[in-house]
Design a protein around this motif. Structure first.
Motif, mmCIF file in Angstrom:
data_model
loop_
_atom_site.group_PDB
_atom_site.id
_atom_site.type_symbol
_atom_site.label_atom_id
_atom_site.label_comp_id
_atom_site.label_asym_id
_atom_site.label_seq_id
_atom_site.Cartn_x
_atom_site.Cartn_y
_atom_site.Cartn_z
ATOM 1 N N ALA A 61 18.034 24.999 4.800
ATOM 2 C CA ALA A 61 19.329 24.767 4.786
ATOM 3 C C ALA A 61 19.796 23.093 4.825
ATOM 4 N N PHE A 62 18.730 22.764 5.745
ATOM 5 C CA PHE A 62 18.877 21.223 5.765
ATOM 6 C C PHE A 62 18.742 20.526 4.292
ATOM 7 N N ARG A 63 17.743 20.953 3.605
ATOM 8 C CA ARG A 63 17.576 20.449 2.229
ATOM 9 C C ARG A 63 18.653 20.441 1.381
ATOM 10 N N HIS A 64 19.271 21.747 1.288
ATOM 11 C CA HIS A 64 20.436 21.915 0.529
ATOM 12 C C HIS A 64 21.751 21.164 1.172
ATOM 13 N N PRO B 244 8.019 25.728 8.557
ATOM 14 C CA PRO B 244 8.234 27.264 8.230
ATOM 15 C C PRO B 244 8.334 27.497 6.757
ATOM 16 N N VAL B 245 8.283 26.547 6.050
ATOM 17 C CA VAL B 245 8.442 26.621 4.403
ATOM 18 C C VAL B 245 7.085 26.371 3.749
ATOM 19 N N LEU B 246 6.109 26.067 4.537
ATOM 20 C CA LEU B 246 4.698 25.544 4.022
ATOM 21 C C LEU B 246 3.810 26.684 4.081
ATOM 22 N N ALA C 119 15.493 31.456 4.862
ATOM 23 C CA ALA C 119 16.592 31.837 5.921
ATOM 24 C C ALA C 119 16.113 30.660 6.865
ATOM 25 N N THR C 120 15.440 29.694 6.350
ATOM 26 C CA THR C 120 15.068 28.890 7.675
ATOM 27 C C THR C 120 16.142 27.636 7.588
#
Length: 651
Positions: free
Chosen positions: A20-23, A432-434, A15-16
């Motif tokens: 979304a930016f990585r995709h 927020p993903v680590l 949900a972060t």
């Protein structure tokens, strides 16, 4: 086996905005970047593509397009980002125009004022009209001597909407401290409070303001915000400039216009702490500040339009500038003016519940003080929407990391962040993903080629060294004010390793890809030729219940350096031989014998800057009988006298 204190769930990661930016990057460039380390590696090797992706992802509007992304010289600081591009900073912070709360300004006395995004734009439009009529245009300096409240934000947005350059100091600065700053940049217009509140007291600023005005001959217009001095009158101020009260100077209404300026046009002038001389005036550009802030707030902090962001700061600290950029993400900002401990230690925690704050920013010192006060916010408060705590100002100890997860909230991202006024942003920060590991800043910032170098100039992992950034980045300062040949700027950051930004932090890169900051390089202790970061000592001393806070310096002694530790103790506690022995034992057991102080001395106060950072260099100078050049940069300069000519240090 060491385990992380917190790991985000797969649902939270998905949900972060960062994910979304990585995709977005993978799709845009036909890549398969699987995780954050891969994304970061790409962001520093392909910086032009990365920063162009930031522009696209956050829909940055250029009035005139860039010819290309980056003109780079042979070595830093030679570079030019987005040449030919023009844009306006305020335009991006005022894109939202609905009734959603933009600013909630809360005073120490409980007063509360709220502006929606539509109301904020209306105030900016009205003030802009009056600023333009007062002769403010591109490149003019607009200064503010203001508390952290909504008028200050409106002033900055109106000034930057016209292409003017903004600079602010907070009311607790001493008279000379303000003059040392604003006197260098010669503002055309000053917005100033007539009074402010702190620790339950109303403080009249009229006298201080008159002393400052006497030393600002460039001033053409003074705008006085009564604030905590409701009886303030324009006639009370002595200046050759025109004077108007805030409420008389403009009327809200209309639509703001936005003057496009070049990417590198000066937006902010910030100041070094000034504890070693007259403060350096650090100039930050419009485009670099905007891109860095939307990246850090949007990706690293996961700030969204439905979030409520709070940072405990004054207008004299770069965290004010950083927080205000949260408007570019459409979030609600809570501004607080006053003491964080009045009337009690949980004053700011109360705000989390009262305002549904989801991202709470504070200092390492505040979190340590909360623990010392025995506060258990997780038991006494709901904290329902709280998802992130940010900490900066000094290294956050392992114990404070554990305290947050034990006594505040188990399910949140605790992000210790580090950068500075020098870059109006961060080198290392949250993610927020680590996972969150004890004592570690989670990651290096995207687009920032941060490394730790040893004295030979080689990158090291798991060893202490100098924090450097080896490639140019957009939020590098445009330069220093009144430094035409750039010599002062070059000496400040590029003297240690030519062509490489040396930030002045003593740091260590971990196996997790995070960073540990061990203190400022210039405050590193050197007993027996071994470098010791002061934060390593503070972390251990904080474990001792009787000690509220401490400061360590190196004293020249017998052709070597000995470690001297000053401690501020709880009320009623004496520095007995037993307590000294216990402090030394805790340090020795958890570090090395070289960390153990030769002298431990009790003091009633510890000197710190206006933004709350303790000043080891100033104390070291006093102990060695050297002058402290600019005590007006300190919140409590009188504390320095506690360290002068101490008999304990003569033997």
């Amino acid at each position: 086996m060491n385990q992380p204190l917190w790991t985000p769930s797969l649902e939270r990661v998905a949900a972060t905005r960062l994910d979304a930016f990585r995709h977005f990057v993978n799709q845009r460039h036909g890549l398969h970047l699987a995780d954050y380390p891969a994304l970061h590696a790409w962001s520093v090797t392909q910086r032009a593509a990365f920063w162009q992706a930031i522009v696209a992802f956050f829909e940055i509007r250029f009035a005139a397009p860039a010819q290309h992304v980056l003109d780079e010289g042979p070595a830093m600081p030679s570079a030019h980002w987005f040449p030919g591009a023009s844009l306006n900073f305020a335009e991006h912070l005022l894109r939202r125009r609905d009734d959603h709360p933009a600013l909630v300004a809360i005073g120490e006395d409980g007063s509360r004022e709220q502006l929606s995004y539509a109301q904020l734009a209306s105030h900016v439009a009205g003030l802009q009209t009056s600023l333009r009529a007062a002769g403010i245009g591109v490149g003019d300096r607009v200064a503010a001597f203001m508390p952290n409240t909504w008028q200050t934000v409106v002033g900055m947005l109106a000034a930057s909407s016209l292409g003017a350059t903004w600079s602010s100091c907070s009311p607790e600065f001493g008279t000379q401290g303000v003059i040392d700053r604003f006197g260098q940049i010669e503002p055309k217009l000053l917005i100033a409070a007539a009074g402010y509140r702190y620790a339950g007291k109303n403080l009249d600023l009229t006298g201080k303001l008159n002393e400052i005005l006497e030393r600002l001959p460039s001033l053409q217009q003074l705008v006085v915000v009564p604030y905590a001095n409701a009886q303030a009158k324009a006639a009370d101020l002595q200046t050759r400039a025109r004077v108007a009260l805030w409420q008389d100077f403009y009327q809200p209404g209309g639509e703001p216009g936005f003057t496009p300026v070049p990417f590198d046009q000066p937006l902010y002038i910030l100041y070094s702490s000034g504890t070693t001389g007259v403060p350096k005036c650090i100039v930050h550009g419009v485009g670099g500040t905007l891109l860095q802030h939307v990246k850090e707030l949007g990706l690293h902090t996961d700030l969204n339009p439905d979030d409520c962001l709070f940072y405990y700061t004054t207008c004299g600290w770069m965290m004010w500038n950083w927080q205000v950029s949260g408007l570019a993400l459409g979030a609600t900002l809570v501004l607080y003016d006053g003491s964080p401990f009045h009337p009690g230690p949980e004053r700011l925690i109360d705000l989390i519940d009262a305002e549904a704050i989801s991202i709470f920013g504070t200092s390492a010192k505040y979190l340590a003080a909360l623990e010392k006060a025995g506060a258990k916010p997780g038991s006494s408060h709901h904290l329902e929407r709280l998802k992130t705590i940010l900490s900066t100002g000094s290294p956050l100890s392992h114990e404070s990391f554990e305290y947050v997860y034990r006594e505040i909230k188990a399910e949140l991202c605790l992000s210790s962040i580090s950068g500075g006024t020098d870059i109006v942003s961060c080198f290392a920060l949250g993610n927020p993903v680590l996972p969150v590991w004890r004592g570690e800043l989670q990651c290096k910032g995207l687009g920032m080629d941060v490394q730790v170098w040893n004295e030979a100039g080689r990158p090291v992992i798991g060893e202490k060294g100098e924090l450097v950034c080896t490639r140019h980045f957009p939020s590098m300062p445009v330069g220093f004010w009144n430094d035409a040949d750039g010599s002062k700027f070059h000496a400040a950051y590029f003297q240690t390793f030519p062509g490489v930004w040396a930030h002045g932090d003593y740091a260590e890169e971990t196996v997790h890809g995070g960073l540990v900051i061990h203190g400022r390089s210039d405050a590193v202790l050197n007993p027996g030729g071994v470098r010791i970061g002061t934060a390593e000592i503070y972390r251990q001393v904080e474990k001792v219940e009787e000690v509220l806070e401490s400061i360590a310096i190196g004293q020249d002694w017998d052709d070597d350096v000995r470690v001297v530790l000053f401690v501020r103790l709880r009320e009623g506690v004496a520095l007995s031989d037993e307590l000294q022995a216990r402090i030394r034992q805790v340090i020795r057991a958890n570090t090395t014998p070289r960390h153990v102080p030769a002298k431990i001395i009790a003091v009633a106060d510890i000197p710190r800057t206006i933004s709350g950072k303790i000043v080891e260099l100033a104390v070291r100078n006093v102990v060695h009988g050297k002058p402290v050049k600019n005590t007006d940069a300190l919140a409590n300069p009188e504390a320095l006298e506690l360290y002068r000519d101490l008999a304990q240090l003569q033997r």
